[in-house]
Design a protein around this motif. Structure first.
Motif, PDB file in Angstrom:
ATOM      1  N   LEU A   7     -39.030  36.649  51.656  1.00 35.53           N
ATOM      2  CA  LEU A   7     -38.193  36.756  52.848  1.00 35.53           C
ATOM      3  C   LEU A   7     -38.998  36.737  54.149  1.00 35.53           C
ATOM      4  O   LEU A   7     -38.411  36.831  55.225  1.00 35.53           O
ATOM      5  CB  LEU A   7     -37.383  38.061  52.793  1.00 35.53           C
ATOM      6  CG  LEU A   7     -36.266  38.128  51.751  1.00 35.53           C
ATOM      7  CD1 LEU A   7     -35.667  39.530  51.720  1.00 35.53           C
ATOM      8  CD2 LEU A   7     -35.181  37.111  52.066  1.00 35.53           C
ATOM      9  N   TRP A  21     -31.212  42.087  54.017  1.00 33.45           N
ATOM     10  CA  TRP A  21     -30.944  40.745  53.535  1.00 33.45           C
ATOM     11  C   TRP A  21     -30.340  40.744  52.132  1.00 33.45           C
ATOM     12  O   TRP A  21     -30.669  41.576  51.296  1.00 33.45           O
ATOM     13  CB  TRP A  21     -32.245  39.938  53.510  1.00 33.45           C
ATOM     14  CG  TRP A  21     -32.670  39.496  54.889  1.00 33.45           C
ATOM     15  CD1 TRP A  21     -33.293  40.256  55.838  1.00 33.45           C
ATOM     16  CD2 TRP A  21     -32.489  38.211  55.457  1.00 33.45           C
ATOM     17  NE1 TRP A  21     -33.520  39.518  56.972  1.00 33.45           N
ATOM     18  CE2 TRP A  21     -33.034  38.246  56.764  1.00 33.45           C
ATOM     19  CE3 TRP A  21     -31.941  37.022  55.004  1.00 33.45           C
ATOM     20  CZ2 TRP A  21     -33.026  37.147  57.613  1.00 33.45           C
ATOM     21  CZ3 TRP A  21     -31.933  35.918  55.840  1.00 33.45           C
ATOM     22  CH2 TRP A  21     -32.460  35.987  57.133  1.00 33.45           C
ATOM     23  N   ASP A  23     -30.751  38.484  49.251  1.00 32.78           N
ATOM     24  CA  ASP A  23     -31.681  37.441  48.844  1.00 32.78           C
ATOM     25  C   ASP A  23     -31.149  36.724  47.607  1.00 32.78           C
ATOM     26  O   ASP A  23     -31.200  37.248  46.498  1.00 32.78           O
ATOM     27  CB  ASP A  23     -33.064  38.036  48.569  1.00 32.78           C
ATOM     28  CG  ASP A  23     -34.104  36.971  48.288  1.00 32.78           C
ATOM     29  OD1 ASP A  23     -33.767  35.767  48.398  1.00 32.78           O
ATOM     30  OD2 ASP A  23     -35.253  37.323  47.965  1.00 32.78           O
ATOM     31  N   TRP A 296     -30.030  34.693  52.274  1.00 33.42           N
ATOM     32  CA  TRP A 296     -31.106  33.726  52.073  1.00 33.42           C
ATOM     33  C   TRP A 296     -30.892  32.985  50.761  1.00 33.42           C
ATOM     34  O   TRP A 296     -30.910  33.576  49.688  1.00 33.42           O
ATOM     35  CB  TRP A 296     -32.438  34.459  52.048  1.00 33.42           C
ATOM     36  CG  TRP A 296     -33.678  33.662  52.274  1.00 33.42           C
ATOM     37  CD1 TRP A 296     -34.802  33.678  51.481  1.00 33.42           C
ATOM     38  CD2 TRP A 296     -33.983  32.790  53.371  1.00 33.42           C
ATOM     39  NE1 TRP A 296     -35.773  32.869  52.022  1.00 33.42           N
ATOM     40  CE2 TRP A 296     -35.296  32.310  53.188  1.00 33.42           C
ATOM     41  CE3 TRP A 296     -33.262  32.361  54.495  1.00 33.42           C
ATOM     42  CZ2 TRP A 296     -35.916  31.429  54.072  1.00 33.42           C
ATOM     43  CZ3 TRP A 296     -33.877  31.483  55.378  1.00 33.42           C
ATOM     44  CH2 TRP A 296     -35.178  31.028  55.168  1.00 33.42           C
TER      45      TRP A 296
END
Length: 329
Positions: A7, A21, A23, A296
């Motif tokens: 990240l 986040w 991920d 992400w």
């Protein structure tokens, strides 16, 4: 993006910290095998022969390795990927792609001539070796056993190897080509960290005929895996009940993810139960929209209409992704 799972670039561009986040850039199980306490001696002493034997016994059973074949453990399959071009006989290599880019990089760094092919039926005469990933990353393509057998037999005639990367084969053990290794020049690579959700343990295996396995083991040298990795790997690989239950859970979660993607206008075009490959005409813009919301996923320089999504760990993650995908481009 060279790889998923880091990240750093996302945080540098869009802010926040890792905890902010979602991920989805990897193909690693988001519900890892539960690690028990590891005894202090595993950290304080060099890995023991008894621990190595326990790991190999567990891996042979889990990966259905024939008695006539050898198995070698390493600190992740990446270490094996980088060693194989230096251990293989001289000659070029055909790599079935698009696929995991580290295979081509490793053979190129070893000074080998590379040729990209669409299938194992397209191996040119100048290639002595071949590499295929099955199930493939990122599209999940599975190569039929007869195709593998036919290609390996041809490479045997040339004095070469067929390397089969089965990093994602744990989702369905019937995928493995390990059964072919006693009779054909095949090297099967198995990754521990993806299915078991423990990529940081750094543990992987090469399965091959006895002579080839010995050659790989000599190159790696003693203590190629840490003591804790040996203990954790052996215990996890013996946990058949967890593996069976997890395969069902992964398939169910992948189906839920497919539905979220479908409702958002993305077309799932491949993948495995650990990740999904989706097509969207503005995939690179969509990647940026998701990143601004601190989600992400994986994009590809070679295809501007594809994104790869790892599995959210739970319903909350799926709901967060669905809400983010509803945002206008």
């Amino acid at each position: 993006m060279k790889h998923g799972g880091d990240l750093t670039a996302a945080i540098a561009r869009h802010g926040g910290d890792a905890a902010d986040w979602l991920d989805l850039s990897t193909g690693i199980n988001p519900r890892p095998w539960p690690i028990p306490d590891v005894a202090a001696d595993a950290w304080e002493r060099l890995p023991s022969q008894a621990d190595e034997t326990a790991l190999y016994d567990a891996a042979r059973l889990a990966y259905e390795v024939p008695e006539e074949s050898g198995i070698v453990a390493a600190a992740g399959t990446q270490a094996l990927i980088q060693w194989l071009p230096y251990l293989a006989a001289p000659g070029g290599v055909a790599i079935v792609g698009p696929t995991y880019a580290e295979h081509a990089l490793a053979w190129r760094n070893a000074g080998r001539e590379l040729v990209g092919v669409a299938s194992l039926d397209d191996i040119p005469e100048q290639a002595r070796h071949a590499v295929v990933v099955s199930p493939n990353n990122p599209d999940g393509r599975i190569v039929e056993p007869e195709t593998l057998r036919r290609a390996a037999a041809e490479l045997r005639r040339r004095g070469g190897w067929l390397v089969i990367d089965e990093a994602f084969a744990d989702v369905d053990p019937s995928f493995t080509a390990a059964v072919l290794t006693p009779e054909l020049p095949i090297v099967v690579l198995r990754s521990f960290g993806k299915f078991y959700g423990l990529a940081g343990v750094r543990l992987g295996f090469a399965i091959a005929g006895e002579a080839t396995a010995r050659r790989i083991a000599l190159a790696l040298g003693p203590w190629s895996c840490s003591g804790p990795a040996l203990r954790i790997g052996a215990a996890a690989l013996r946990d058949r009940a967890w593996a069976i239950e997890t395969r069902d859970e992964l398939r169910e979660q992948a189906a839920r993810l497919d539905e979220v993607l479908r409702r958002a206008g993305l077309d799932t075009v491949g993948g495995t139960p650990l990740f999904r490959l989706a097509r969207h005409p503005e995939a690179h813009r969509l990647h940026e929209v998701l990143a601004k919301q601190r989600i992400w996923c994986r994009r590809f320089d070679w295809a501007d209409d594809l994104l790869r999504f790892g599995l959210p760990a739970d319903t909350a993650g799926l709901d967060r992704l669905a809400a983010a995908l509803a945002a206008p481009l």
